[in-house]
Write a protein that holds these residues in place. Structure first.
Motif, mmCIF file in Angstrom:
data_model
loop_
_atom_site.group_PDB
_atom_site.id
_atom_site.type_symbol
_atom_site.label_atom_id
_atom_site.label_comp_id
_atom_site.label_asym_id
_atom_site.label_seq_id
_atom_site.Cartn_x
_atom_site.Cartn_y
_atom_site.Cartn_z
ATOM 1 N N GLN A 177 0.841 -1.183 0.000
ATOM 2 C CA GLN A 177 0.000 0.000 0.000
ATOM 3 C C GLN A 177 0.883 1.243 0.000
ATOM 4 O O GLN A 177 2.014 1.217 0.488
ATOM 5 N N PRO A 178 0.391 2.347 -0.528
ATOM 6 C CA PRO A 178 1.206 3.570 -0.549
ATOM 7 C C PRO A 178 1.424 4.111 0.855
ATOM 8 O O PRO A 178 0.565 3.967 1.735
ATOM 9 N N ALA A 179 2.572 4.717 1.061
ATOM 10 C CA ALA A 179 2.877 5.332 2.353
ATOM 11 C C ALA A 179 2.047 6.603 2.524
ATOM 12 O O ALA A 179 1.691 7.269 1.554
ATOM 13 N N GLU A 180 1.760 6.925 3.789
ATOM 14 C CA GLU A 180 0.984 8.132 4.093
ATOM 15 C C GLU A 180 1.887 9.369 4.120
ATOM 16 O O GLU A 180 3.074 9.286 4.450
ATOM 17 N N ALA A 181 1.305 10.513 3.818
ATOM 18 C CA ALA A 181 2.001 11.778 4.009
ATOM 19 C C ALA A 181 1.974 12.140 5.494
ATOM 20 O O ALA A 181 1.141 11.645 6.251
ATOM 21 N N ILE A 182 2.898 12.996 5.921
ATOM 22 C CA ILE A 182 2.893 13.429 7.320
ATOM 23 C C ILE A 182 2.637 14.927 7.406
ATOM 24 O O ILE A 182 3.005 15.699 6.518
ATOM 25 N N GLY A 183 1.994 15.324 8.510
ATOM 26 C CA GLY A 183 1.733 16.728 8.769
ATOM 27 C C GLY A 183 2.787 17.321 9.680
ATOM 28 O O GLY A 183 3.703 16.619 10.143
ATOM 29 N N PRO A 184 2.703 18.612 9.987
ATOM 30 C CA PRO A 184 3.748 19.292 10.768
ATOM 31 C C PRO A 184 3.939 18.759 12.184
ATOM 32 O O PRO A 184 5.037 18.859 12.734
ATOM 33 N N THR A 185 2.887 18.191 12.791
ATOM 34 C CA THR A 185 3.003 17.691 14.167
ATOM 35 C C THR A 185 3.145 16.179 14.207
ATOM 36 O O THR A 185 3.064 15.580 15.287
ATOM 37 N N GLN A 186 3.371 15.575 13.059
ATOM 38 C CA GLN A 186 3.370 14.113 12.971
ATOM 39 C C GLN A 186 4.760 13.528 12.744
ATOM 40 O O GLN A 186 5.716 14.234 12.422
ATOM 41 N N VAL A 187 4.824 12.200 12.925
ATOM 42 C CA VAL A 187 6.074 11.460 12.835
ATOM 43 C C VAL A 187 5.832 10.198 12.010
ATOM 44 O O VAL A 187 4.821 9.515 12.200
ATOM 45 N N ARG A 188 6.749 9.925 11.095
ATOM 46 C CA ARG A 188 6.705 8.653 10.373
ATOM 47 C C ARG A 188 7.632 7.671 11.077
ATOM 48 O O ARG A 188 8.811 7.976 11.305
ATOM 49 N N VAL A 189 7.082 6.518 11.442
ATOM 50 C CA VAL A 189 7.838 5.517 12.194
ATOM 51 C C VAL A 189 7.943 4.243 11.367
ATOM 52 O O VAL A 189 6.944 3.757 10.816
ATOM 53 N N GLY A 190 9.148 3.726 11.253
ATOM 54 C CA GLY A 190 9.343 2.407 10.672
ATOM 55 C C GLY A 190 9.053 1.370 11.740
ATOM 56 O O GLY A 190 9.774 1.263 12.737
ATOM 57 N N VAL A 191 7.963 0.639 11.578
ATOM 58 C CA VAL A 191 7.540 -0.322 12.601
ATOM 59 C C VAL A 191 8.532 -1.484 12.636
ATOM 60 O O VAL A 191 8.928 -2.012 11.596
ATOM 61 N N LYS A 192 8.905 -1.877 13.832
ATOM 62 C CA LYS A 192 9.840 -2.989 14.013
ATOM 63 C C LYS A 192 9.186 -4.212 14.644
ATOM 64 O O LYS A 192 9.533 -5.349 14.300
ATOM 65 N N ALA A 193 8.264 -4.000 15.582
ATOM 66 C CA ALA A 193 7.611 -5.132 16.257
ATOM 67 C C ALA A 193 6.177 -4.756 16.603
ATOM 68 O O ALA A 193 5.904 -3.635 17.043
ATOM 69 N N VAL A 194 5.264 -5.717 16.383
ATOM 70 C CA VAL A 194 3.846 -5.531 16.711
ATOM 71 C C VAL A 194 3.350 -6.800 17.391
ATOM 72 O O VAL A 194 3.452 -7.894 16.827
ATOM 73 N N GLY A 195 2.793 -6.674 18.581
ATOM 74 C CA GLY A 195 2.256 -7.825 19.293
ATOM 75 C C GLY A 195 0.895 -8.223 18.763
ATOM 76 O O GLY A 195 0.103 -7.381 18.337
ATOM 77 N N ILE A 196 0.623 -9.528 18.772
ATOM 78 C CA ILE A 196 -0.706 -10.031 18.415
ATOM 79 C C ILE A 196 -1.513 -10.144 19.701
ATOM 80 O O ILE A 196 -1.168 -10.905 20.606
ATOM 81 N N CYS A 197 -2.586 -9.371 19.772
ATOM 82 C CA CYS A 197 -3.441 -9.323 20.958
ATOM 83 C C CYS A 197 -4.659 -10.216 20.748
ATOM 84 O O CYS A 197 -4.950 -10.645 19.628
ATOM 85 N N GLY A 198 -5.387 -10.463 21.821
ATOM 86 C CA GLY A 198 -6.602 -11.257 21.728
ATOM 87 C C GLY A 198 -7.616 -10.659 20.777
ATOM 88 O O GLY A 198 -8.305 -11.374 20.042
ATOM 89 N N SER A 199 -7.724 -9.322 20.755
ATOM 90 C CA SER A 199 -8.677 -8.692 19.840
ATOM 91 C C SER A 199 -8.253 -8.901 18.392
ATOM 92 O O SER A 199 -9.107 -9.117 17.512
#
Length: 345
Positions: free
Chosen positions: A17-39
């Motif tokens: 998917q295309p990357a999102e643009a960022i606004g002046p108060t925002q941060v682009r983060v390269g995700v490294k780890a995401v936990g799988i939750c019950g939800s």
């Protein structure tokens, strides 16, 4: 960017998917780890969590950490290269709940990976995510990304324990030995509980809880008499936490709690309530408290992880690359093998 997307029950796809643009108060983060939750598992297995039904492709994941790639012009709190844990809740700060200190009930919250609103609130199980700078909590180089991603579930646990009031010197019981139950156990010990009894029906998860501080574990299926003993007379436990998401678990809490004791519900209840003895709430003058997400505990949780106040490494089962996300979800769904599974990028 690579994105893990759930289109419906058992329909999990890896997509570009295309990357999102960022606004002046925002941060682009390269995700490294995401936990799988019950939800996340519920969305994957059933296409819904309770009343929240997937109506468009949903990116799951609300337990995340990563590295800052780019910052907006007005951002001064983090810089490219910083390692951060990501608070999944972007609250408005102006609604009546935010103003009274109950931001977990924000009327305009954007929370990672939730189908509670439409369009859905997309989560962090993707290569990059754009967030507000205030959602980024810096972590030291010494804290692995996979452990930094425990910030969200630990914040849930800290909020539940805080909701119960003082635990100093008290006996607590946690019903449900999954990741949240194990973290509630650790938070209860940190809050001064003298004993924490953990109840489940799976020996493997109980063994994990024993490793992180449970003073006693009970397999309710194998030894129901142990629960009967706790409930004898009018009950003997000061504070009970229901983290199994079952009415049978809640029934165990209501029976074991002493008169004027406290019962905190943390799990999302499902199934039939037919045999749950709700009348005990009145008979024993119990205080029953619902604990939803967290308020200001996220930064506290990340601080505990960063300083080594709480070591959650024993709860990390596996870190699975995103290319094998189907394997990661299958492992996370097996309670006899897994406590917490991370998807990595």
């Amino acid at each position: 960017m690579l994105n893990c997307t759930i289109h419906g029950a058992k329909d999990l796809r890896l997509e570009q998917q295309p990357a999102e643009a960022i606004g002046p108060t925002q941060v682009r983060v390269g995700v490294k780890a995401v936990g799988i939750c019950g939800s996340d598992l519920h969305y994957y297995r059933h296409g819904r969590v309770g009343d929240f039904v997937i109506r468009e492709p949903l990116t799951p994941g609300h337990e995340a950490s990563g590295q800052v790639l780019e910052v907006g012009a007005a951002v001064a709190t983090v810089k490219p290269g910083d390692r951060v844990a990501l608070d999944p809740a972007r609250t408005c700060g102006v609604c009546r709940y935010c103003r009274q200190g109950d931001s977990n009930h924000c009327e305009a919250v954007h929370f990672f990976g939730s189908a509670s609103r439409y369009p859905h609130m997309q989560g962090a199980m993707r290569e990059q995510v754009v967030v507000e700078a205030r959602q980024c909590v810096p972590v030291p180089d010494s804290l692995p990304f996979e452990l930094a991603a425990f910030g969200e579930p630990l914040a849930v646990a800290l909020h539940a324990v805080r909701s119960a009031g003082s635990l100093l010197g008290k006996t607590a019981m946690v019903v449900g030995a999954g990741p949240i139950g194990a973290l509630v156990l650790m938070a209860a010990r940190l809050a001064g509980a003298s004993q924490v009894i953990v109840v489940d029906i799976v020996d493997q998860t109980l063994a994990a809880c024993a490793r992180v501080g449970a003073t006693r574990t009970i397999n309710a299926a194998a030894d129901p008499g142990a629960l009967d003993a706790l409930a004898a007379g009018k009950g003997s436990v000061d504070v009970c936490f229901e983290a199994s998401g079952s009415y049978a678990g809640l029934a165990s809490c209501l029976r074991a709690a002493r008169p004027r004791g406290v019962v905190v519900t943390v799990g999302t209840l499902g199934g039939s309530s037919e045999h749950c003895p709700f009348n005990l709430i009145m008979v024993k003058s119990l205080s029953c408290i619902g604990s939803f997400r967290f308020v200001d505990e996220y930064a506290m949780a990340v601080d505990c992880l960063s300083r080594g106040v709480l070591d959650v490494s024993a709860l990390l089962t596996a870190a699975v690359p995103a290319a094998r996300v189907h394997d990661a979800f299958a492992l996370a769904a097996d309670r006899r093998q897994a406590m917490k599974v991370m998807v990595t990028f």
